[in-house]
Design a protein around this motif. Structure first.
Motif: not given
Length: 179
Positions: A122-128, A130-139
């Protein structure tokens, strides 16, 4: 023997311990593999000499929760993550990195391996996010693969987790066109 660490992110590497391309997709089939997974990701095992079947079951549950969060569309993913965070045995802690305070989620003392891995993920997902990479997290877009990945390409249009999946998807599309 395939390594567990592919990205160095617990959130992604744990989610990817289920691999549809394998005859037996379960990459955490037993407690020994769970220990190896934890060691490779630097998860302390000093209190876990007694890791057992219950720990394995709990870690697999964390994996399923992660996969569900990652499978959600980016807009719905935030809600799924918030719901999960609300149920986690976590507390906030302030770390000092170079004299700058930083708030982090940490697992409470005595947390199970599954609890510690969940808090790290969860911490890593929150950091992603915060870094603006949320949309780049994909399946992965290749069927049947559902591996998670972070698209680090410059244009941000990557669809596949690996060259293997891209090649399989392109070959499948080519076969379909030539039928």
């Amino acid at each position: 023997m395939r390594q567990f660490i592919e990205t160095g992110l617990v959130a992604v590497d744990l989610a990817n311990t289920w691999d549809e391309y394998l005859d037996d997709p379960e990459r955490l089939p037993d407690v020994a593999e769970l220990r190896r997974f934890c060691r490779e990701l630097g998860e302390p095992l000093e209190n876990d000499h007694g890791l057992g079947e219950e720990d394995l079951r709990e870690v697999r549950e964390v994996r399923e929760r992660l996969r569900a969060v990652l499978a959600a569309e980016p807009g719905g993913r935030a809600g799924a993550l918030a719901e999960w965070v609300a149920r986690l045995p976590a507390r906030a802690a302030v770390e000092h990195a170079g004299g700058v305070p930083r708030l982090r989620l940490v697992a409470p003392d005595g947390a199970t391996a599954a609890g510690r891995l969940a808090v790290r993920a969860v911490t890593e997902l929150l950091e992603l996010a915060a870094a603006g990479d949320w949309e780049r997290l994909r399946q992965c877009a290749a069927t049947p693969c559902a591996d998670a990945f972070v698209d680090r390409s410059r244009p941000g249009k990557r669809q596949f987790c690996s060259t293997r999946c891209a090649n399989r998807a392109h070959a499948q599309a080519s076969r379909a066109r030539h039928r």
